[in-house]
Design an enzyme around this catalytic site. Structure first.
Site, PDB file in Angstrom:
ATOM      1  N   ALA A 385       3.637  39.091  19.546  1.00 24.05           N
ATOM      2  CA  ALA A 385       3.993  38.453  20.820  1.00 24.05           C
ATOM      3  C   ALA A 385       5.226  39.114  21.425  1.00 24.05           C
ATOM      4  O   ALA A 385       5.284  39.376  22.636  1.00 24.05           O
ATOM      5  CB  ALA A 385       4.243  36.961  20.595  1.00 24.05           C
ATOM      6  N   GLU A 387       6.320  42.186  20.763  1.00 24.29           N
ATOM      7  CA  GLU A 387       5.981  43.564  21.123  1.00 24.29           C
ATOM      8  C   GLU A 387       5.258  43.613  22.468  1.00 24.29           C
ATOM      9  O   GLU A 387       5.521  44.494  23.292  1.00 24.29           O
ATOM     10  CB  GLU A 387       5.103  44.186  20.033  1.00 24.29           C
ATOM     11  CG  GLU A 387       5.836  44.419  18.720  1.00 24.29           C
ATOM     12  CD  GLU A 387       4.903  44.798  17.577  1.00 24.29           C
ATOM     13  OE1 GLU A 387       5.402  44.945  16.436  1.00 24.29           O
ATOM     14  OE2 GLU A 387       3.689  44.944  17.821  1.00 24.29           O
ATOM     15  N   ASP A 504      40.792   6.222  -7.755  1.00 27.22           N
ATOM     16  CA  ASP A 504      39.621   5.531  -7.212  1.00 27.22           C
ATOM     17  C   ASP A 504      38.785   5.039  -8.402  1.00 27.22           C
ATOM     18  O   ASP A 504      38.967   5.484  -9.534  1.00 27.22           O
ATOM     19  CB  ASP A 504      38.829   6.506  -6.336  1.00 27.22           C
ATOM     20  CG  ASP A 504      37.545   5.906  -5.810  1.00 27.22           C
ATOM     21  OD1 ASP A 504      37.577   4.759  -5.351  1.00 27.22           O
ATOM     22  OD2 ASP A 504      36.508   6.588  -5.891  1.00 27.22           O
ATOM     23  N   TYR A 505      37.846   4.115  -8.134  1.00 27.23           N
ATOM     24  CA  TYR A 505      37.035   3.600  -9.250  1.00 27.23           C
ATOM     25  C   TYR A 505      35.620   4.197  -9.244  1.00 27.23           C
ATOM     26  O   TYR A 505      35.303   5.059 -10.056  1.00 27.23           O
ATOM     27  CB  TYR A 505      36.972   2.070  -9.213  1.00 27.23           C
ATOM     28  CG  TYR A 505      36.243   1.534 -10.431  1.00 27.23           C
ATOM     29  CD1 TYR A 505      36.907   1.442 -11.661  1.00 27.23           C
ATOM     30  CD2 TYR A 505      34.902   1.175 -10.373  1.00 27.23           C
ATOM     31  CE1 TYR A 505      36.230   1.006 -12.800  1.00 27.23           C
ATOM     32  CE2 TYR A 505      34.221   0.731 -11.494  1.00 27.23           C
ATOM     33  CZ  TYR A 505      34.896   0.652 -12.708  1.00 27.23           C
ATOM     34  OH  TYR A 505      34.230   0.233 -13.835  1.00 27.23           O
TER      35      TYR A 505
END
Length: 744
Positions: A385, A387, A504-505
């Site tokens: 397409a 080309e 943090d947990y």
């Protein structure tokens, strides 16, 4: 400067013998022409010290040795791989072209699932990996191409962990629903194989998203935009729509040979309109539907009979595979039927050719054609397409399948459903009747696009992105905690007289669980916290999104400080809980019904209610559905909470609604100022922890769990490494040898 190693299934070289000598000759067309054009540009000529092509050979080792000193027109060093015929047959004609090719082009009914074929595919990929590893040197850039070598990147990674590897797939990557039809281990190996690369390239956005979706569903790997973290390594997935050598075709149609052939065609066909198609023999090209569409056109638009000729050129391909042999027979029967039905003494509606087209003939046909009819059922890109567009001089109309990858770029073509033969017939009629000015206008826009993103831009874009990804990986490696950083933190910890450790947990001290209430601390965690709090120099703060009651139940017997609900509540040891806000919780009555509706719509999701927070968890949902519903809910929540005192937090498989102005960052700073430590450490894993990392910059050692980008100083790869790191940090001071350094 570095070397470029290009790897493809077949070497684009052949052996030719004449009376005097045996020579190695470089093929034309395909990938080799694309890369040759790229390296012929002055700007890229010296980018690599050497360009090496690795691939299987269709000549013998003896023939190669004879030709080794006679390379003719060869732009690359050659490293052939010699594979025994039966093994190659099962790998190429078997798994590659009887399993992957049909399945990835959405032909599951034509797909075979033969274990022997997969085993030989695996073996050949191993042969490639061994060969490439033998020739690789530090600094080399490896570029692996196409579906025959999907296992190769990970195999190479195992042999050369520091390698720079790019992978490009030249065919479509199918939707998850199609890809999942493969046996479990095969599809996992394929995904993991491709993810061995640093950069994975596809032609279109859809293909890239299909791949990411399959990775999420089958490997449980999460993505951030177009990147995934796989085996502690950043892998980038992006689209690179392959281009053509625009200049080659634009200038090619002006050569004497092409003009002579063009003029000959014009003379032969007179004033008849010409419709032209060129395709490989393949069931994915929709050739039978295309012929039916042309037949439909002749039936429904009789005024065009004897005024139009359809030239159909089919290029031989894979003629040892039964499906292809049968396809050729069907096409030839259709051609005969159409010609028999509509031909007159003066006119034959369809000219059929089954051969390879020389470049000058191809360009001549592109230029003489009034209509390019290119309607594959599926195509990764479809360069024919492009080309045709590049070769156009005075108008011309492109009819293109909407299922070809090129359709996403060539919007000005007449886009059709390739299976709708009536639509095809109408499209041909529309194209033939289109005014010349409209033809020129459409073609000019498409030519501009094809010229702008040509093959040079494609290669350059891919290699530049690969370099960029490696730089990102190196930047992330710098932040990974190593022995030197650990020793420095240990030394600072040992020398400090007053310490504040914020932990943090969920996802930090404890792994995530399917049900949040089941994430109680392990004996090892409790034992370590007892040891940590026993040191009077330490103030340990559990700063979590958990509610106060849960934290008290699990850890209340320890000498800890607590922050609950991301900062809404604080409890210093020996004191009562303090609320950081005076806003009434009535807002929850407006939010809860919306969350409940999404629990109904998304099986496996749950609501967690805390004193000042509502959370919608989707960790236990179907990954695709959970993520999709979370985006919908996030959008609805943002609209619902606009101009209210609450905010929406997009966390780790959870959406939380909480009061505005209260977050882990402000609370962590408050805690830090309360204790005034000379050593501070903060560890977390979630989006909400980024607030802490920001405010504690230059005040604490901050560590993010995971290898994604972060405001933290350092990264620890996984939650499982947190406790061992903390245990090492508090080891006896006489084991600390590194010089103390301040927090970054």
């Amino acid at each position: 400067m570095s070397r470029l190693i290009i790897i493809s299934n077949r070497l684009p070289f052949s052996i030719e013998a004449n009376e005097e000598k045996v020579i190695l000759k470089q093929s034309s067309g395909g990938l080799v022409s694309a890369l040759k054009s790229y390296f012929e540009k002055d700007s890229q000529a010296n980018r690599f010290t050497e360009k090496i092509w690795v691939g299987s050979a269709d000549f013998t080792e003896q023939e190669f040795m004879q030709a080794k000193s006679n390379f003719e027109g060869v732009d690359f060093s050659v490293e052939p791989i010699f594979i025994e015929d039966d093994l190659y047959h099962n790998y190429y004609n078997g798994f590659s072209n009887s399993t992957i090719w049909p399945l990835f082009h959405y032909f599951p009914s034509l797909t075979s699932y033969t274990k022997e074929h997969y085993d030989d595919y695996y073996t050949v990929n191993q042969v490639f990996a061994k060969k490439v590893a033998e020739i690789m040197e530090p600094g080399d850039i490896v570029w692996v191409h196409d579906y025959q070598l999907m296992l190769l990147p990970q195999m190479l990674r195992a042999l050369q962990p520091q390698a720079v590897i790019g992978y490009f797939l030249h065919i479509p990557f199918p939707s998850y629903e199609i890809f999942r039809l493969l046996p479990r281990q095969w599809k996992r190996n394929i995904l993991e194989g491709i993810l061995g690369a640093d950069l994975v390239g596809f032609h279109t956005f859809d293909y890239a998203q299909h791949f990411i979706q399959s990775v999420k569903m089958l490997l449980g790997v999460e993505n951030q935009y177009n990147s995934v973290q796989f085996k502690n390594r950043l892998v980038h997935i992006d689209l690179f729509p392959i281009g053509i050598d625009f200049k080659k075709f634009k200038e090619g149609v002006e050569t004497k040979d092409v003009m002579a052939y063009h003029d000959e065609l014009k003379e032969n066909f007179g004033d008849k309109k010409i419709v032209f198609s060129v395709d490989r023999l393949d069931y994915t090209k929709g050739l039978n539907y295309r012929l039916q569409g042309y037949e439909n056109f002749l039936e429904r638009y009789p005024e065009w009979r004897e005024k139009v000729i359809f030239i159909l050129n089919i290029v031989p391909s894979r003629d040892v595979i039964p499906t292809y042999i049968e396809r050729k027979k069907m096409i030839e029967e259709q051609v005969s039927t159409i010609n028999g039905k509509f031909s007159t003494i003066q006119w034959q509606p369809l000219i059929y050719r089954f051969n390879h087209l020389p470049f000058n003939e191809l360009c001549g046909l592109y230029r003489v054609a009034d209509v390019g009819l290119i309607t594959p059922l599926r195509d990764g890109m479809n360069l024919v397409a492009k080309e045709f567009v590049a070769s156009s001089k005075e108008g011309g109309v492109l009819i293109l399948s909407e299922l070809a990858g090129a359709a996403s770029e060539l919007n000005e073509a007449i886009l059709v459903n390739p299976t709708d033969t009536e639509e095809l017939g109408d499209a041909i009629a529309t194209a033939l009747a289109m005014p010349l000015e409209e033809q020129k206008s459409r073609m000019k826009l498409m030519q501009g696009r094809v010229a702008d993103y040509d093959v040079e831009r494609w290669v350059n874009d891919f290699l530049d992105h690969l370099t960029s990804v490696k730089q990102q990986q190196e930047q992330m490696k710098v932040k990974l905690i190593d022995a030197k950083v650990t020793d420095s933190i240990m030394s600072n910890y040992a020398l400090a007289q007053k310490r504040c450790i914020l932990l943090d947990y969920d996802g930090t001290l404890a792994p995530f669980t399917k049900i949040p209430s089941h994430a109680s601390p392990s004996k090892d965690v409790v034992s370590f916290l007892e040891r940590l709090t026993a040191d009077k120099k330490n103030e340990v703060v559990i700063i979590s999104g958990r509610d106060a009651d849960t934290l008290e139940e699990w850890l209340g017997h320890l000498d800890l400080n607590f922050v609950a609900e991301h900062g809404v509540l604080i409890k210093y040891k020996g004191e009562n809980w303090l609320t950081q806000t005076t806003v009434s919780p009535d807002w929850k009555e407006r939010i809860r019904p919306l969350l409940q509706s999404y629990v109904t719509r998304c099986v496996g999701s749950i609501i967690e209610e805390k004193q000042n927070t509502l959370a919608w968890h989707y960790r236990n949902t179907h990954p695709g559905l959970g993520f999709t519903r979370s985006r919908e809910l996030l959008n609805n929540l943002l609209q619902l909470t606009a101009n209210t005192p609450v905010q929406v937090i997009d966390g780790n498989k959870v959406l939380e609604v909480r009061l505005t102005g209260v977050d882990k960052g402000m609370t962590a700073l408050k805690v830090f100022n309360h204790f005034q430590p000379d050593f501070a450490l903060c560890i977390g894993d979630d989006t909400t922890d980024e607030d802490m990392f920001k405010v504690l910059e230059n005040r604490a050692f901050t560590i993010k769990i995971g290898s994604c980008s972060t405001e933290a100083n350092y990264n620890i790869i996984s939650q499982a490494e947190v406790l061992p790191f903390l245990q090492q940090m508090v080891a006896p001071a006489n084991n600390h040898n590194a010089e103390p350094v301040p927090a970054k």
